[in-house]
Design a protein around this motif. Structure first.
Motif, short mmCIF file in Angstrom:
data_model
loop_
_atom_site.label_atom_id
_atom_site.label_comp_id
_atom_site.label_asym_id
_atom_site.label_seq_id
_atom_site.Cartn_x
_atom_site.Cartn_y
_atom_site.Cartn_z
N THR A 503 0.71 -1.36 -0.19
CA THR A 503 0.36 0.07 -0.29
C THR A 503 0.78 1.44 0.38
N ASP A 504 0.10 2.22 -0.14
CA ASP A 504 1.10 3.39 -0.17
C ASP A 504 0.70 4.77 1.40
N ILE A 505 0.83 3.43 2.39
CA ILE A 505 0.66 3.79 4.08
C ILE A 505 2.04 3.87 4.59
N ALA A 506 2.14 5.19 5.15
CA ALA A 506 3.37 5.36 5.79
C ALA A 506 2.92 4.18 7.27
N ASP A 507 3.87 3.89 7.53
CA ASP A 507 4.14 3.03 8.88
C ASP A 507 4.60 3.99 9.84
N VAL A 527 9.73 6.83 4.79
CA VAL A 527 8.93 6.31 5.95
C VAL A 527 8.87 4.56 5.39
N PRO A 528 8.19 3.65 6.03
CA PRO A 528 8.63 2.37 5.18
C PRO A 528 7.30 2.70 4.68
N ARG A 529 6.52 1.47 3.66
CA ARG A 529 4.59 1.57 3.45
C ARG A 529 4.03 0.67 4.06
N ILE A 530 2.81 0.42 4.46
CA ILE A 530 2.43 -1.51 5.55
C ILE A 530 2.19 -1.73 3.90
N VAL A 531 2.57 -3.18 4.13
CA VAL A 531 1.96 -4.24 3.57
C VAL A 531 1.24 -4.96 4.28
N ILE A 532 -0.13 -5.30 3.36
CA ILE A 532 -1.45 -5.72 3.97
C ILE A 532 -2.01 -7.17 3.47
N TYR A 533 -1.58 -7.94 4.17
CA TYR A 533 -1.91 -9.25 3.08
C TYR A 533 -3.65 -9.87 3.63
#
Length: 538
Positions: A503-507, A527-533
Protein backbone atom coordinates in the motif's frame (compact mmCIF):
# COMPACT_ATOMS: atom_id res chain seq x y z
CA UNK A 1 6.18 55.65 30.14
CA UNK A 2 7.49 52.11 30.64
CA UNK A 3 4.96 51.48 33.41
CA UNK A 4 2.18 52.72 31.15
CA UNK A 5 3.37 50.37 28.37
CA UNK A 6 3.45 47.44 30.80
CA UNK A 7 -0.10 48.23 31.94
CA UNK A 8 -1.57 48.51 28.45
CA UNK A 9 0.27 45.60 26.81
CA UNK A 10 -1.63 42.83 28.64
CA UNK A 11 -4.95 44.55 27.97
CA UNK A 12 -4.26 44.53 24.26
CA UNK A 13 -2.34 41.28 24.13
CA UNK A 14 -4.58 39.09 26.25
CA UNK A 15 -7.37 39.13 23.67
CA UNK A 16 -4.91 38.48 20.86
CA UNK A 17 -3.18 35.55 22.54
CA UNK A 18 -6.48 33.89 23.45
CA UNK A 19 -7.56 34.27 19.82
CA UNK A 20 -4.34 32.56 18.72
CA UNK A 21 -4.90 29.85 21.33
CA UNK A 22 -8.44 29.36 20.02
CA UNK A 23 -7.13 28.80 16.51
CA UNK A 24 -4.45 26.40 17.76
CA UNK A 25 -7.03 24.40 19.72
CA UNK A 26 -10.13 24.39 17.53
CA UNK A 27 -8.96 24.71 13.94
CA UNK A 28 -9.15 21.52 11.87
CA UNK A 29 -9.99 19.26 14.81
CA UNK A 30 -10.67 16.42 12.38
CA UNK A 31 -7.39 16.90 10.52
CA UNK A 32 -6.46 13.34 11.39
CA UNK A 33 -8.34 10.37 12.83
CA UNK A 34 -8.34 9.46 16.51
CA UNK A 35 -5.21 7.50 17.34
CA UNK A 36 -5.35 4.39 19.54
CA UNK A 37 -5.71 5.99 22.99
CA UNK A 38 -8.14 8.65 21.77
CA UNK A 39 -10.22 5.99 20.05
CA UNK A 40 -10.21 4.01 23.30
CA UNK A 41 -11.81 6.98 25.08
CA UNK A 42 -14.31 7.40 22.24
CA UNK A 43 -15.22 3.71 22.26
CA UNK A 44 -15.79 3.77 26.01
CA UNK A 45 -17.94 6.85 25.52
CA UNK A 46 -19.94 4.90 22.93
CA UNK A 47 -20.32 2.00 25.37
CA UNK A 48 -21.77 4.39 27.98
CA UNK A 49 -24.48 5.44 25.53
CA UNK A 50 -25.25 1.77 24.88
CA UNK A 51 -24.94 0.31 28.40
CA UNK A 52 -24.79 3.22 30.84
CA UNK A 53 -21.29 2.28 32.06
CA UNK A 54 -17.88 2.15 30.34
CA UNK A 55 -17.51 -1.42 29.09
CA UNK A 56 -14.63 -3.05 27.24
CA UNK A 57 -17.01 -5.17 25.18
CA UNK A 58 -18.67 -3.56 22.17
CA UNK A 59 -20.51 -5.94 19.87
CA UNK A 60 -17.99 -8.23 18.22
CA UNK A 61 -14.95 -6.36 19.59
CA UNK A 62 -13.10 -5.95 22.88
CA UNK A 63 -10.94 -3.04 23.97
CA UNK A 64 -7.54 -4.33 25.07
CA UNK A 65 -4.82 -2.87 27.25
CA UNK A 66 -1.51 -4.15 28.55
CA UNK A 67 -2.60 -5.19 32.09
CA UNK A 68 -4.92 -8.04 33.03
CA UNK A 69 -6.44 -6.13 35.96
CA UNK A 70 -7.95 -3.36 33.82
CA UNK A 71 -11.38 -5.06 33.85
CA UNK A 72 -13.77 -6.16 36.53
CA UNK A 73 -15.37 -9.58 36.07
CA UNK A 74 -18.45 -7.92 34.59
CA UNK A 75 -16.41 -6.26 31.84
CA UNK A 76 -16.55 -2.78 33.38
CA UNK A 77 -13.51 -0.68 32.53
CA UNK A 78 -11.39 0.19 35.57
CA UNK A 79 -7.99 1.01 34.10
CA UNK A 80 -8.85 4.74 34.10
CA UNK A 81 -11.35 6.88 36.01
CA UNK A 82 -14.48 7.63 34.04
CA UNK A 83 -14.95 11.41 33.71
CA UNK A 84 -13.34 11.66 30.22
CA UNK A 85 -15.56 8.83 28.99
CA UNK A 86 -18.73 10.51 30.21
CA UNK A 87 -17.61 13.83 28.71
CA UNK A 88 -17.17 12.05 25.37
CA UNK A 89 -20.51 10.26 25.71
CA UNK A 90 -22.24 13.57 26.39
CA UNK A 91 -20.69 15.11 23.30
CA UNK A 92 -21.74 12.10 21.20
CA UNK A 93 -25.28 12.36 22.56
CA UNK A 94 -25.55 16.02 21.56
CA UNK A 95 -23.48 16.15 18.36
CA UNK A 96 -23.40 12.55 17.14
CA UNK A 97 -20.30 10.41 16.74
CA UNK A 98 -17.45 11.97 14.79
CA UNK A 99 -13.82 12.95 15.17
CA UNK A 100 -14.83 16.55 15.87
CA UNK A 101 -17.44 15.70 18.50
CA UNK A 102 -14.91 13.41 20.22
CA UNK A 103 -12.27 16.14 20.50
CA UNK A 104 -14.37 19.29 20.87
CA UNK A 105 -15.21 19.08 24.61
CA UNK A 106 -11.56 18.46 25.44
CA UNK A 107 -10.41 21.38 23.30
CA UNK A 108 -12.88 23.55 25.23
CA UNK A 109 -11.43 22.29 28.52
CA UNK A 110 -7.94 22.97 27.15
CA UNK A 111 -8.94 26.55 26.38
CA UNK A 112 -10.30 26.90 29.92
CA UNK A 113 -6.95 25.57 31.20
CA UNK A 114 -5.25 28.54 29.54
CA UNK A 115 -7.69 30.94 31.17
CA UNK A 116 -7.16 29.26 34.56
CA UNK A 117 -3.37 29.56 34.10
CA UNK A 118 -3.78 33.28 33.47
CA UNK A 119 -5.61 33.73 36.79
CA UNK A 120 -3.20 31.49 38.71
CA UNK A 121 -0.24 33.52 37.39
CA UNK A 122 -2.09 36.72 38.30
CA UNK A 123 -2.78 35.36 41.79
CA UNK A 124 0.87 34.45 42.34
CA UNK A 125 2.54 37.47 40.75
CA UNK A 126 -0.02 40.27 41.07
CA UNK A 127 1.13 41.27 37.58
CA UNK A 128 -1.03 41.27 34.47
CA UNK A 129 2.13 41.32 32.37
CA UNK A 130 3.35 38.13 34.04
CA UNK A 131 -0.06 36.50 33.57
CA UNK A 132 0.03 37.45 29.89
CA UNK A 133 3.55 36.05 29.47
CA UNK A 134 2.34 32.79 31.07
CA UNK A 135 -0.46 32.32 28.55
CA UNK A 136 1.80 33.24 25.62
CA UNK A 137 4.43 30.70 26.65
CA UNK A 138 1.76 28.05 27.23
CA UNK A 139 0.09 28.73 23.87
CA UNK A 140 3.44 28.42 22.11
CA UNK A 141 4.25 25.18 23.93
CA UNK A 142 3.19 23.04 21.00
CA UNK A 143 3.41 19.62 22.73
CA UNK A 144 1.07 20.96 25.40
CA UNK A 145 -1.38 22.38 22.86
CA UNK A 146 -1.37 19.11 20.90
CA UNK A 147 -2.40 17.27 24.05
CA UNK A 148 -5.15 19.79 24.80
CA UNK A 149 -6.86 18.86 21.50
CA UNK A 150 -6.91 15.14 22.22
CA UNK A 151 -9.96 13.07 23.14
CA UNK A 152 -8.27 11.99 26.34
CA UNK A 153 -7.82 12.99 29.98
CA UNK A 154 -5.03 15.50 29.28
CA UNK A 155 -7.08 18.71 29.07
CA UNK A 156 -9.32 18.07 32.11
CA UNK A 157 -6.27 17.00 34.12
CA UNK A 158 -4.43 20.22 33.24
CA UNK A 159 -7.48 22.40 33.91
CA UNK A 160 -8.46 20.88 37.25
CA UNK A 161 -4.82 20.80 38.43
CA UNK A 162 -4.50 24.55 37.93
CA UNK A 163 -7.89 25.20 39.51
CA UNK A 164 -7.08 23.02 42.52
CA UNK A 165 -3.85 24.93 43.15
CA UNK A 166 -5.72 28.21 42.77
CA UNK A 167 -8.44 27.04 45.15
CA UNK A 168 -5.83 25.99 47.71
CA UNK A 169 -4.15 29.40 47.64
CA UNK A 170 -7.42 31.29 47.95
CA UNK A 171 -8.63 29.03 50.77
CA UNK A 172 -5.81 30.23 53.02
CA UNK A 173 -6.60 33.79 51.98
CA UNK A 174 -10.04 33.36 53.57
CA UNK A 175 -11.92 33.77 50.27
CA UNK A 176 -15.58 32.80 50.24
CA UNK A 177 -16.79 29.46 48.88
CA UNK A 178 -13.25 28.14 48.37
CA UNK A 179 -13.90 25.08 50.55
CA UNK A 180 -16.70 23.61 48.39
CA UNK A 181 -14.81 24.76 45.29
CA UNK A 182 -11.71 22.85 46.41
CA UNK A 183 -13.71 19.71 47.20
CA UNK A 184 -15.51 19.74 43.83
CA UNK A 185 -12.35 20.42 41.80
CA UNK A 186 -10.44 17.74 43.72
CA UNK A 187 -13.07 15.18 42.83
CA UNK A 188 -13.11 16.26 39.20
CA UNK A 189 -9.34 15.92 39.01
CA UNK A 190 -9.45 12.50 40.67
CA UNK A 191 -12.03 11.27 38.17
CA UNK A 192 -9.98 12.69 35.31
CA UNK A 193 -6.69 11.10 36.33
CA UNK A 194 -5.84 10.02 39.85
CA UNK A 195 -2.19 9.61 38.88
CA UNK A 196 -2.05 13.42 38.69
CA UNK A 197 -4.48 14.00 41.57
CA UNK A 198 -2.37 12.08 44.10
CA UNK A 199 0.98 13.93 43.82
CA UNK A 200 -0.71 17.34 43.84
CA UNK A 201 -2.74 16.39 46.91
CA UNK A 202 0.39 15.11 48.65
CA UNK A 203 2.23 18.33 47.81
CA UNK A 204 -0.62 20.52 49.08
CA UNK A 205 -0.87 18.63 52.39
CA UNK A 206 2.90 18.78 52.87
CA UNK A 207 2.97 22.47 51.98
CA UNK A 208 0.11 23.26 54.37
CA UNK A 209 1.89 21.43 57.20
CA UNK A 210 5.14 23.32 56.63
CA UNK A 211 3.76 26.82 56.02
CA UNK A 212 0.27 26.97 57.51
CA UNK A 213 0.15 24.58 60.47
CA UNK A 214 -0.15 27.51 62.89
CA UNK A 215 -2.80 29.25 60.81
CA UNK A 216 -6.43 29.15 62.06
CA UNK A 217 -7.55 27.61 58.72
CA UNK A 218 -5.15 24.67 58.97
CA UNK A 219 -7.54 22.40 60.87
CA UNK A 220 -10.34 23.30 58.46
CA UNK A 221 -8.07 22.36 55.56
CA UNK A 222 -7.33 18.98 57.12
CA UNK A 223 -11.06 18.41 57.56
CA UNK A 224 -11.64 19.25 53.89
CA UNK A 225 -8.86 16.87 52.87
CA UNK A 226 -10.49 14.20 55.01
CA UNK A 227 -13.73 14.73 53.13
CA UNK A 228 -11.92 14.52 49.78
CA UNK A 229 -10.28 11.28 50.95
CA UNK A 230 -13.61 9.73 51.93
CA UNK A 231 -15.11 10.70 48.58
CA UNK A 232 -12.24 9.42 46.42
CA UNK A 233 -10.61 6.47 48.20
CA UNK A 234 -13.51 4.03 47.63
CA UNK A 235 -13.29 4.80 43.93
CA UNK A 236 -9.50 4.27 44.04
CA UNK A 237 -10.10 0.81 45.48
CA UNK A 238 -12.82 0.10 42.92
CA UNK A 239 -10.49 1.14 40.08
CA UNK A 240 -7.69 -1.00 41.55
CA UNK A 241 -5.46 2.07 41.45
CA UNK A 242 -2.30 0.21 42.46
CA UNK A 243 -2.27 -1.59 39.11
CA UNK A 244 -0.48 1.47 37.70
CA UNK A 245 2.49 1.20 40.06
CA UNK A 246 5.78 -0.14 38.79
CA UNK A 247 6.33 -3.87 38.93
CA UNK A 248 10.11 -3.48 38.65
CA UNK A 249 11.69 -1.49 41.47
CA UNK A 250 15.41 -0.82 41.45
CA UNK A 251 17.95 1.94 40.97
CA UNK A 252 18.36 1.20 37.27
CA UNK A 253 14.62 1.59 36.69
CA UNK A 254 14.42 4.80 38.72
CA UNK A 255 17.55 6.19 37.09
CA UNK A 256 16.22 5.64 33.57
CA UNK A 257 12.93 7.32 34.45
CA UNK A 258 14.71 10.23 36.14
CA UNK A 259 16.96 10.77 33.13
CA UNK A 260 14.00 10.57 30.78
CA UNK A 261 11.99 13.21 32.64
CA UNK A 262 15.00 15.49 32.91
CA UNK A 263 15.55 15.28 29.14
CA UNK A 264 11.84 15.72 28.53
CA UNK A 265 11.73 18.81 30.73
CA UNK A 266 14.66 20.70 29.22
CA UNK A 267 13.79 19.70 25.64
CA UNK A 268 10.05 20.35 25.55
CA UNK A 269 8.82 22.06 28.73
CA UNK A 270 11.26 24.42 30.44
CA UNK A 271 14.55 25.81 29.02
CA UNK A 272 16.69 24.68 31.98
CA UNK A 273 20.11 25.49 30.54
CA UNK A 274 18.98 28.84 29.20
CA UNK A 275 17.67 29.83 32.64
CA UNK A 276 20.92 28.67 34.28
CA UNK A 277 22.79 30.85 31.79
CA UNK A 278 20.56 33.80 32.67
CA UNK A 279 21.27 33.22 36.34
CA UNK A 280 25.02 33.48 35.80
CA UNK A 281 24.46 36.54 33.60
CA UNK A 282 22.62 38.09 36.53
CA UNK A 283 25.46 37.28 38.92
CA UNK A 284 28.04 39.11 36.83
CA UNK A 285 25.68 41.99 35.91
CA UNK A 286 26.49 45.43 37.25
CA UNK A 287 22.98 46.93 37.18
CA UNK A 288 20.95 47.19 40.34
CA UNK A 289 17.84 45.66 38.81
CA UNK A 290 18.47 42.14 37.56
CA UNK A 291 16.53 39.55 35.58
CA UNK A 292 15.48 37.43 38.58
CA UNK A 293 14.34 40.37 40.70
CA UNK A 294 10.67 39.68 40.04
CA UNK A 295 11.01 35.97 40.80
CA UNK A 296 12.84 36.78 44.03
CA UNK A 297 9.89 38.91 45.18
CA UNK A 298 7.56 35.91 45.00
CA UNK A 299 6.19 35.05 48.41
CA UNK A 300 8.06 32.29 50.22
CA UNK A 301 4.86 30.27 50.56
CA UNK A 302 4.10 30.55 46.83
CA UNK A 303 7.58 29.54 45.75
CA UNK A 304 7.47 26.65 48.19
CA UNK A 305 4.11 25.55 46.81
CA UNK A 306 5.25 25.46 43.18
CA UNK A 307 8.53 23.78 44.09
CA UNK A 308 6.79 21.17 46.20
CA UNK A 309 4.31 20.28 43.44
CA UNK A 310 7.19 19.87 40.98
CA UNK A 311 9.26 17.78 43.40
CA UNK A 312 6.46 15.45 44.52
CA UNK A 313 5.17 15.02 40.95
CA UNK A 314 8.58 13.97 39.65
CA UNK A 315 9.08 11.62 42.60
CA UNK A 316 5.69 10.11 41.79
CA UNK A 317 6.17 9.58 38.06
CA UNK A 318 9.61 7.98 38.31
CA UNK A 319 7.96 5.20 40.32
CA UNK A 320 5.57 4.43 37.47
CA UNK A 321 5.73 1.55 35.06
CA UNK A 322 5.84 3.71 31.94
CA UNK A 323 7.07 7.20 31.12
CA UNK A 324 5.43 9.80 28.91
CA UNK A 325 5.06 13.55 28.49
CA UNK A 326 1.38 13.22 29.37
CA UNK A 327 2.24 12.06 32.89
CA UNK A 328 3.64 15.52 33.68
CA UNK A 329 1.14 17.52 31.61
CA UNK A 330 -0.06 19.26 34.80
CA UNK A 331 3.42 20.68 35.41
CA UNK A 332 3.61 22.60 32.13
CA UNK A 333 1.43 25.55 33.31
CA UNK A 334 3.56 25.83 36.46
CA UNK A 335 6.77 25.92 34.44
CA UNK A 336 5.31 28.53 32.11
CA UNK A 337 4.37 30.73 35.08
CA UNK A 338 7.93 30.48 36.43
CA UNK A 339 9.34 31.35 33.00
CA UNK A 340 6.90 34.26 32.77
CA UNK A 341 8.10 35.59 36.13
CA UNK A 342 11.70 35.52 34.91
CA UNK A 343 10.81 37.37 31.72
CA UNK A 344 8.68 39.90 33.61
CA UNK A 345 11.67 40.85 35.76
CA UNK A 346 13.94 40.89 32.74
CA UNK A 347 11.49 42.99 30.73
CA UNK A 348 11.35 45.60 33.48
CA UNK A 349 15.13 45.74 33.59
CA UNK A 350 16.11 45.43 29.90
CA UNK A 351 13.00 45.84 27.81
CA UNK A 352 14.50 45.55 24.31
CA UNK A 353 16.94 42.75 25.05
CA UNK A 354 14.22 40.79 26.84
CA UNK A 355 11.83 41.38 23.92
CA UNK A 356 14.28 39.90 21.41
CA UNK A 357 14.87 36.82 23.55
CA UNK A 358 11.12 36.54 24.16
CA UNK A 359 10.45 36.36 20.41
CA UNK A 360 13.09 33.67 20.00
CA UNK A 361 11.64 31.79 22.98
CA UNK A 362 8.11 31.60 21.58
CA UNK A 363 9.05 31.23 17.90
CA UNK A 364 11.84 28.66 18.12
CA UNK A 365 13.20 25.98 20.41
CA UNK A 366 16.86 27.06 20.17
CA UNK A 367 16.89 27.86 23.90
CA UNK A 368 15.58 24.41 24.70
CA UNK A 369 17.74 21.89 22.88
CA UNK A 370 18.07 22.53 19.16
CA UNK A 371 20.83 25.19 19.30
CA UNK A 372 23.73 22.66 19.32
CA UNK A 373 22.17 20.88 16.32
CA UNK A 374 21.71 24.20 14.55
CA UNK A 375 25.38 25.08 15.08
CA UNK A 376 26.52 21.65 13.88
CA UNK A 377 24.29 22.01 10.82
CA UNK A 378 26.14 25.18 9.82
CA UNK A 379 29.59 23.61 10.27
CA UNK A 380 30.76 21.76 7.13
CA UNK A 381 30.32 18.00 7.36
CA UNK A 382 34.00 17.43 6.67
CA UNK A 383 35.01 19.29 9.80
CA UNK A 384 32.41 17.53 11.98
CA UNK A 385 33.49 14.17 10.53
CA UNK A 386 37.02 14.69 11.84
CA UNK A 387 35.72 14.43 15.40
CA UNK A 388 33.03 11.78 14.92
CA UNK A 389 33.01 8.21 13.67
CA UNK A 390 30.96 7.37 10.59
CA UNK A 391 28.30 5.69 12.77
CA UNK A 392 28.11 8.70 15.12
CA UNK A 393 27.91 11.06 12.13
CA UNK A 394 24.99 9.09 10.65
CA UNK A 395 23.22 9.12 14.03
CA UNK A 396 23.71 12.90 14.17
CA UNK A 397 22.19 13.30 10.71
CA UNK A 398 19.19 11.19 11.77
CA UNK A 399 18.66 13.36 14.85
CA UNK A 400 19.06 16.57 12.85
CA UNK A 401 16.39 15.41 10.40
CA UNK A 402 13.92 15.08 13.29
CA UNK A 403 14.71 18.44 14.92
CA UNK A 404 12.14 21.19 14.43
CA UNK A 405 13.72 24.59 15.06
CA UNK A 406 10.33 26.31 15.01
CA UNK A 407 7.60 24.06 16.43
CA UNK A 408 5.06 26.87 16.10
CA UNK A 409 5.59 27.19 12.35
CA UNK A 410 5.53 23.41 12.01
CA UNK A 411 2.26 23.26 13.91
CA UNK A 412 0.67 25.99 11.79
CA UNK A 413 1.75 24.08 8.70
CA UNK A 414 0.18 20.89 10.09
CA UNK A 415 -3.09 22.66 10.87
CA UNK A 416 -3.34 23.95 7.31
CA UNK A 417 -1.75 20.95 5.58
CA UNK A 418 -2.40 17.82 7.68
CA UNK A 419 0.20 15.08 7.46
CA UNK A 420 -0.65 11.65 6.05
CA UNK A 421 -2.79 9.77 8.52
CA UNK A 422 -2.12 6.04 8.80
CA UNK A 423 -5.34 5.32 10.68
CA UNK A 424 -7.50 7.20 8.19
CA UNK A 425 -5.94 5.40 5.25
CA UNK A 426 -6.23 2.00 6.92
CA UNK A 427 -9.92 2.56 7.62
CA UNK A 428 -10.50 3.70 4.04
CA UNK A 429 -8.60 0.68 2.71
CA UNK A 430 -10.74 -1.87 4.56
CA UNK A 431 -14.03 -0.06 4.03
CA UNK A 432 -13.34 -0.31 0.31
CA UNK A 433 -12.01 -3.88 0.08
CA UNK A 434 -13.11 -5.99 3.07
CA UNK A 435 -16.39 -7.86 3.35
CA UNK A 436 -18.80 -7.14 6.19
CA UNK A 437 -18.02 -10.34 8.10
CA UNK A 438 -14.25 -10.19 7.63
CA UNK A 439 -11.91 -9.97 10.61
CA UNK A 440 -8.78 -7.80 10.61
CA UNK A 441 -5.63 -8.50 12.59
CA UNK A 442 -3.46 -5.57 13.63
CA UNK A 443 -0.81 -5.06 16.29
CA UNK A 444 -1.53 -1.54 17.56
CA UNK A 445 -4.19 0.67 15.94
CA UNK A 446 -7.03 -1.69 16.74
CA UNK A 447 -9.12 0.87 18.64
CA UNK A 448 -9.02 3.31 15.74
CA UNK A 449 -10.34 0.68 13.33
CA UNK A 450 -13.02 -0.31 15.84
CA UNK A 451 -14.25 3.28 16.05
CA UNK A 452 -14.28 4.03 12.32
CA UNK A 453 -15.40 0.64 10.95
CA UNK A 454 -17.77 -2.19 11.87
CA UNK A 455 -15.34 -5.05 11.24
CA UNK A 456 -14.16 -7.50 13.87
CA UNK A 457 -10.73 -6.24 14.91
CA UNK A 458 -8.20 -8.63 16.43
CA UNK A 459 -5.31 -7.23 18.44
CA UNK A 460 -2.42 -9.52 17.52
CA UNK A 461 -0.45 -8.37 20.55
CA UNK A 462 -2.92 -10.25 22.75
CA UNK A 463 -4.29 -12.86 20.35
CA UNK A 464 -1.02 -13.91 18.75
CA UNK A 465 -2.07 -17.09 16.99
CA UNK A 466 -5.13 -15.75 15.18
CA UNK A 467 -5.26 -15.90 11.37
CA UNK A 468 -8.08 -13.55 10.32
CA UNK A 469 -9.04 -12.66 6.74
CA UNK A 470 -6.74 -9.62 6.79
CA UNK A 471 -3.44 -8.96 8.58
CA UNK A 472 -1.78 -5.55 8.76
CA UNK A 473 1.93 -6.33 8.66
CA UNK A 474 4.14 -3.86 10.54
CA UNK A 475 7.67 -5.27 10.92
CA UNK A 476 8.57 -3.44 14.15
CA UNK A 477 5.49 -4.69 15.95
CA UNK A 478 5.75 -8.19 14.53
CA UNK A 479 9.41 -8.38 15.61
CA UNK A 480 8.32 -7.50 19.14
CA UNK A 481 5.41 -9.96 19.16
CA UNK A 482 6.77 -12.95 17.24
CA UNK A 483 10.53 -12.54 17.52
CA UNK A 484 12.96 -12.41 14.56
CA UNK A 485 10.84 -12.35 11.41
CA UNK A 486 12.95 -14.83 9.49
CA UNK A 487 12.47 -17.39 12.28
CA UNK A 488 8.81 -16.74 13.09
CA UNK A 489 6.45 -19.58 12.26
CA UNK A 490 3.54 -17.13 12.30
CA UNK A 491 5.15 -14.91 9.69
CA UNK A 492 6.07 -17.92 7.53
CA UNK A 493 2.49 -19.21 7.61
CA UNK A 494 1.14 -15.74 6.87
CA UNK A 495 3.34 -15.37 3.81
CA UNK A 496 2.33 -18.86 2.62
CA UNK A 497 -1.44 -18.63 3.16
CA UNK A 498 -1.94 -14.97 2.32
CA UNK A 499 -1.52 -12.65 -0.65
CA UNK A 500 0.56 -9.54 0.00
CA UNK A 501 -0.82 -6.11 -0.97
CA UNK A 502 1.73 -3.28 -0.91
CA UNK A 503 0.00 0.00 0.00
CA UNK A 504 0.94 3.68 0.03
CA UNK A 505 0.13 3.87 3.77
CA UNK A 506 3.06 5.16 5.83
CA UNK A 507 3.98 2.78 8.65
CA UNK A 508 3.93 5.06 11.71
CA UNK A 509 4.33 2.66 14.59
CA UNK A 510 2.36 4.76 17.08
CA UNK A 511 0.05 6.57 14.72
CA UNK A 512 -0.37 10.33 15.03
CA UNK A 513 -0.04 10.57 18.78
CA UNK A 514 0.89 13.93 20.36
CA UNK A 515 4.03 12.79 22.19
CA UNK A 516 6.85 15.24 21.29
CA UNK A 517 9.22 12.39 20.50
CA UNK A 518 6.76 10.75 18.10
CA UNK A 519 4.47 13.39 16.56
CA UNK A 520 4.94 13.98 12.83
CA UNK A 521 4.00 17.49 11.72
CA UNK A 522 4.52 16.67 8.05
CA UNK A 523 4.20 13.63 5.83
CA UNK A 524 7.41 11.64 5.85
CA UNK A 525 8.38 10.24 2.47
CA UNK A 526 11.15 8.05 3.87
CA UNK A 527 8.84 6.08 6.17
CA UNK A 528 8.29 2.46 5.01
CA UNK A 529 4.90 1.57 3.54
CA UNK A 530 2.53 -0.92 5.16
CA UNK A 531 1.99 -4.31 3.56
CA UNK A 532 -1.47 -5.81 4.11
CA UNK A 533 -1.98 -9.57 3.76
CA UNK A 534 -5.25 -11.06 2.57
CA UNK A 535 -6.05 -14.72 3.17
CA UNK A 536 -6.11 -16.75 -0.04
CA UNK A 537 -9.47 -18.09 -1.10
CA UNK A 538 -10.05 -21.81 -0.76
Amino acid sequence: MLCKFQDTLPKIGVILIFCVAGVFLFFNLDGHYLWKDEAETALLGRSILEKGLPSAFLGKNQIHIHLKEFLRSDGIWTFHPWLPFYVTAGSFRVLGESTISARLPFAILGFLALIATYFLALQLSRSKLCAWFSVVFLTCSIPFMLHMRECRYYAPAALFSVLMILGYIRFFQFKKYTAPFFVIISNLLFHSNYGIFLPIQMALILHAFIFYRREPKFKSFLAIEGLVFMMTFPWFVYFNGFQHSSHVFGWKHLSHHLQYYFRLTYKFIFPVFFVVGLYFYQLIGKKKEFIFTFLQKLERESMGLLGMILLVSYAFVILGDQRFYRYVIHLVPIYMILLAMIFTGWFRSQKWVASVFFLFMIGTNVFYYSLPFLVLKVIPEGIVGQFLSLEALNQLKTKQAKIYFSPVSQYVDELTHPADDMNQKLAAFFLKRANQNDAIGIAYSDHSLMFYTDFKIINLYFEKEQYPEWIVFQPEWFEEIYGPLHQSSYVKKMKTDYDAMVTDIADHRWGQRPDPYEHAFRSEISVPRIVIYRKKKG
